[in-house]
Design a protein around this motif. Structure first.
Motif, PDB file in Angstrom:
ATOM      1  N   PRO A 279       0.809  -1.229   0.000  1.00 31.43           N
ATOM      2  CA  PRO A 279       0.000   0.000   0.000  1.00 31.43           C
ATOM      3  C   PRO A 279       0.837   1.272   0.000  1.00 31.43           C
ATOM      4  N   GLN A 280       2.087   1.160   0.445  1.00 31.36           N
ATOM      5  CA  GLN A 280       2.909   2.357   0.593  1.00 31.36           C
ATOM      6  C   GLN A 280       3.089   3.090  -0.724  1.00 31.36           C
ATOM      7  N   ARG A 281       3.201   2.373  -1.802  1.00 32.55           N
ATOM      8  CA  ARG A 281       3.409   3.005  -3.106  1.00 32.55           C
ATOM      9  C   ARG A 281       2.222   3.897  -3.469  1.00 32.55           C
ATOM     10  N   LYS A 282       1.008   3.401  -3.244  1.00 37.13           N
ATOM     11  CA  LYS A 282      -0.190   4.182  -3.539  1.00 37.13           C
ATOM     12  C   LYS A 282      -0.312   5.371  -2.592  1.00 37.13           C
ATOM     13  N   TRP A 283       0.021   5.160  -1.304  1.00 44.71           N
ATOM     14  CA  TRP A 283      -0.072   6.242  -0.335  1.00 44.71           C
ATOM     15  C   TRP A 283       0.931   7.358  -0.656  1.00 44.71           C
ATOM     16  N   LEU A 284       2.134   6.990  -1.079  1.00 41.95           N
ATOM     17  CA  LEU A 284       3.133   7.986  -1.448  1.00 41.95           C
ATOM     18  C   LEU A 284       2.663   8.834  -2.625  1.00 41.95           C
ATOM     19  N   LYS A 285       1.956   8.224  -3.570  1.00 41.12           N
ATOM     20  CA  LYS A 285       1.427   8.980  -4.708  1.00 41.12           C
ATOM     21  C   LYS A 285       0.371   9.978  -4.239  1.00 41.12           C
ATOM     22  N   ILE A 286      -0.491   9.555  -3.324  1.00 37.82           N
ATOM     23  CA  ILE A 286      -1.508  10.456  -2.781  1.00 37.82           C
ATOM     24  C   ILE A 286      -0.844  11.629  -2.079  1.00 37.82           C
ATOM     25  N   GLU A 287       0.183  11.346  -1.268  1.00 36.41           N
ATOM     26  CA  GLU A 287       0.895  12.414  -0.563  1.00 36.41           C
ATOM     27  C   GLU A 287       1.621  13.348  -1.537  1.00 36.41           C
ATOM     28  N   THR A 288       2.227  12.774  -2.575  1.00 36.50           N
ATOM     29  CA  THR A 288       2.946  13.594  -3.550  1.00 36.50           C
ATOM     30  C   THR A 288       1.991  14.504  -4.309  1.00 36.50           C
ATOM     31  N   ASP A 289       0.852  13.981  -4.731  1.00 34.38           N
ATOM     32  CA  ASP A 289      -0.143  14.791  -5.435  1.00 34.38           C
ATOM     33  C   ASP A 289      -0.677  15.900  -4.533  1.00 34.38           C
ATOM     34  N   HIS A 290      -0.885  15.569  -3.257  1.00 35.57           N
ATOM     35  CA  HIS A 290      -1.355  16.561  -2.288  1.00 35.57           C
ATOM     36  C   HIS A 290      -0.336  17.688  -2.148  1.00 35.57           C
ATOM     37  N   LYS A 291       0.927  17.334  -2.006  1.00 38.71           N
ATOM     38  CA  LYS A 291       1.977  18.340  -1.837  1.00 38.71           C
ATOM     39  C   LYS A 291       2.088  19.216  -3.080  1.00 38.71           C
ATOM     40  N   LYS A 292       1.951  18.632  -4.254  1.00 37.07           N
ATOM     41  CA  LYS A 292       2.016  19.420  -5.494  1.00 37.07           C
ATOM     42  C   LYS A 292       0.882  20.430  -5.551  1.00 37.07           C
ATOM     43  N   ARG A 293      -0.313  20.025  -5.130  1.00 38.06           N
ATOM     44  CA  ARG A 293      -1.443  20.954  -5.142  1.00 38.06           C
ATOM     45  C   ARG A 293      -1.197  22.113  -4.177  1.00 38.06           C
ATOM     46  N   VAL A 294      -0.677  21.810  -3.001  1.00 40.32           N
ATOM     47  CA  VAL A 294      -0.386  22.862  -2.024  1.00 40.32           C
ATOM     48  C   VAL A 294       0.708  23.789  -2.549  1.00 40.32           C
ATOM     49  N   GLN A 295       1.755  23.216  -3.152  1.00 34.78           N
ATOM     50  CA  GLN A 295       2.838  24.021  -3.715  1.00 34.78           C
ATOM     51  C   GLN A 295       2.328  24.952  -4.811  1.00 34.78           C
ATOM     52  N   HIS A 296       1.326  24.520  -5.539  1.00 37.70           N
ATOM     53  CA  HIS A 296       0.769  25.327  -6.616  1.00 37.70           C
ATOM     54  C   HIS A 296      -0.134  26.440  -6.082  1.00 37.70           C
ATOM     55  N   LEU A 297      -0.914  26.142  -5.047  1.00 43.25           N
ATOM     56  CA  LEU A 297      -1.919  27.089  -4.564  1.00 43.25           C
ATOM     57  C   LEU A 297      -1.388  28.067  -3.522  1.00 43.25           C
ATOM     58  N   ALA A 298      -0.460  27.623  -2.671  1.00 41.78           N
ATOM     59  CA  ALA A 298      -0.021  28.457  -1.548  1.00 41.78           C
ATOM     60  C   ALA A 298       0.555  29.813  -1.972  1.00 41.78           C
ATOM     61  N   PRO A 299       1.420  29.888  -3.002  1.00 40.08           N
ATOM     62  CA  PRO A 299       1.926  31.207  -3.399  1.00 40.08           C
ATOM     63  C   PRO A 299       0.815  32.154  -3.846  1.00 40.08           C
ATOM     64  N   ASP A 300      -0.198  31.630  -4.533  1.00 43.94           N
ATOM     65  CA  ASP A 300      -1.307  32.477  -4.971  1.00 43.94           C
ATOM     66  C   ASP A 300      -2.102  32.995  -3.774  1.00 43.94           C
ATOM     67  N   VAL A 301      -2.357  32.125  -2.803  1.00 46.60           N
ATOM     68  CA  VAL A 301      -3.099  32.545  -1.605  1.00 46.60           C
ATOM     69  C   VAL A 301      -2.298  33.581  -0.829  1.00 46.60           C
ATOM     70  N   ALA A 302      -0.995  33.370  -0.708  1.00 42.80           N
ATOM     71  CA  ALA A 302      -0.146  34.322   0.014  1.00 42.80           C
ATOM     72  C   ALA A 302      -0.198  35.705  -0.625  1.00 42.80           C
ATOM     73  N   GLN A 303      -0.196  35.750  -1.954  1.00 40.15           N
ATOM     74  CA  GLN A 303      -0.163  37.037  -2.648  1.00 40.15           C
ATOM     75  C   GLN A 303      -1.525  37.715  -2.731  1.00 40.15           C
ATOM     76  N   THR A 304      -2.600  36.929  -2.720  1.00 41.49           N
ATOM     77  CA  THR A 304      -3.929  37.531  -2.829  1.00 41.49           C
ATOM     78  C   THR A 304      -4.521  37.910  -1.469  1.00 41.49           C
ATOM     79  N   LYS A 305      -4.147  37.197  -0.403  1.00 41.86           N
ATOM     80  CA  LYS A 305      -4.748  37.446   0.908  1.00 41.86           C
ATOM     81  C   LYS A 305      -3.814  38.131   1.903  1.00 41.86           C
ATOM     82  N   TYR A 306      -2.501  37.908   1.784  1.00 41.32           N
ATOM     83  CA  TYR A 306      -1.600  38.353   2.839  1.00 41.32           C
ATOM     84  C   TYR A 306      -0.451  39.239   2.355  1.00 41.32           C
ATOM     85  N   LEU A 307      -0.451  39.610   1.086  1.00 39.91           N
ATOM     86  CA  LEU A 307       0.644  40.424   0.562  1.00 39.91           C
ATOM     87  C   LEU A 307       0.503  41.875   1.011  1.00 39.91           C
ATOM     88  N   VAL A 308       1.574  42.415   1.610  1.00 39.66           N
ATOM     89  CA  VAL A 308       1.617  43.819   2.016  1.00 39.66           C
ATOM     90  C   VAL A 308       2.452  44.628   1.025  1.00 39.66           C
TER      91      VAL A 308
END
Length: 302
Positions: A204-233
């Motif tokens: 199962p570890q192989r499938k779980w690692l893919k889920i975690e990797t996809d999750h991290k990629k989504r966060v890496q993609h969205l976090a900079p946009d959220v930082a600049q739209t909501k918290y940029l001074v």
């Protein structure tokens, strides 16, 4: 006939009307002034000056040139956590329930804090009963001890043909085999060593690692946009000497961040998420270096 005494009241009324209109214009103008007038801005804001340098291994510090830094009202690490909380990983039990493995293996996984069935030392987490009860473990044990590599291992006498034609005989011989194998495993626990090499197909570890990797990629993609739209001074680009400045920052607490972008020099890759305090009427100076940065190669935050 024109009389001079009749002109005086009219002229007086006109002067009074002009005076009132001028006063009203001043009043309206004062109401329309921006809240941060130049005098107010100077009294309630400060400035930030910073220099970014990276020191590669066994080398001199190098300026971080033409690199964009962001002043945020919230730590970028916290912003990434906020984004991650909206993209939740599935609960462990739910993930296990959706695996295409036997019910017995699902139950075993839920009862143990293990997902990687190919990890060295898996045999230390198994008992003879586990091997006999979980079909995937039994098959892995049989394969790892097949071909005459293990002396004295019991061999099954039942066959699939008897399962339909002679079910009682089949079940009796199966239970006899299980009893003999259980006794053998308990007396020779070292024969479970190497089972992990046969578990890759159902790991199962192989499938779980893919889920975690996809999750991290989504966060890496969205976090900079959220930082600049909501918290940029504010933001600023460094010059060729790695220096940048920002004026008229409202007094308060901020973070100088490179978001999830890496600055590099030689073998060093660094990110920053450094707290800074701005005082009214003062200039805050800060040096961004390896010491207050994070090694991007080891960074856990997106």
């Amino acid at each position: 006939m024109f009389h001079a005494h009749a002109v005086a009241p009219i002229c007086y009324d006109l002067r009074m009307m002009k005076t009132r209109m001028a006063a009203m214009a001043v009043l309206l103008a004062s109401c329309c002034l921006p809240a941060n007038s130049p005098a107010q801005t100077a009294a309630e804001t400060g400035a930030l000056q910073f220099t970014a340098r990276i020191t590669p291994t066994a080398a001199r510090p190098e300026p971080v040139r033409q690199f964009t830094f962001y002043v945020l009202s919230r730590s970028y690490a916290d912003v990434a956590q906020e984004v991650a909380s909206t993209d939740v990983l599935p609960p462990r039990d739910q993930f296990i329930d959706e695996l295409k493995v036997s019910p017995e293996l699902k139950a075993w996984l839920k009862a143990h804090d293990i997902l990687d069935l190919t990890m060295p030392g898996l045999d230390k987490a198994l008992t003879a009963d586990d091997v006999l009860h979980v079909p995937e473990f039994l098959l892995a044990y049989q394969r790892s001890n097949s071909g005459g590599v293990t002396n004295g291992i019991p061999k099954p006498k039942y066959n699939d043909a008897d399962k339909e034609d002679h079910p009682e005989k089949y079940e009796k011989q199966k239970q006899e085999y299980y009893a003999a194998l259980r006794k053998f495993i308990r007396s020779r626990p070292e024969t479970m060593s190497g089972m992990e090499l046969e578990m890759e197909g159902v790991n199962p570890q192989r499938k779980w690692l893919k889920i975690e990797t996809d999750h991290k990629k989504r966060v890496q993609h969205l976090a900079p946009d959220v930082a600049q739209t909501k918290y940029l001074v504010a933001k600023a680009d460094t010059d060729l000497d790695g220096h940048a400045g920002i004026a008229h920052l409202p007094a308060g607490s901020y973070w100088i961040s490179s978001l999830n972008f890496d600055a590099d020099a030689g073998d060093a890759r660094v990110r920053w998420d450094v707290p800074v305090s701005i005082q009214a009427g003062q200039t805050t100076r800060i040096d961004l270096t390896n010491l207050n940065g994070t090694d991007a190669r080891a960074a856990s935050a997106p």
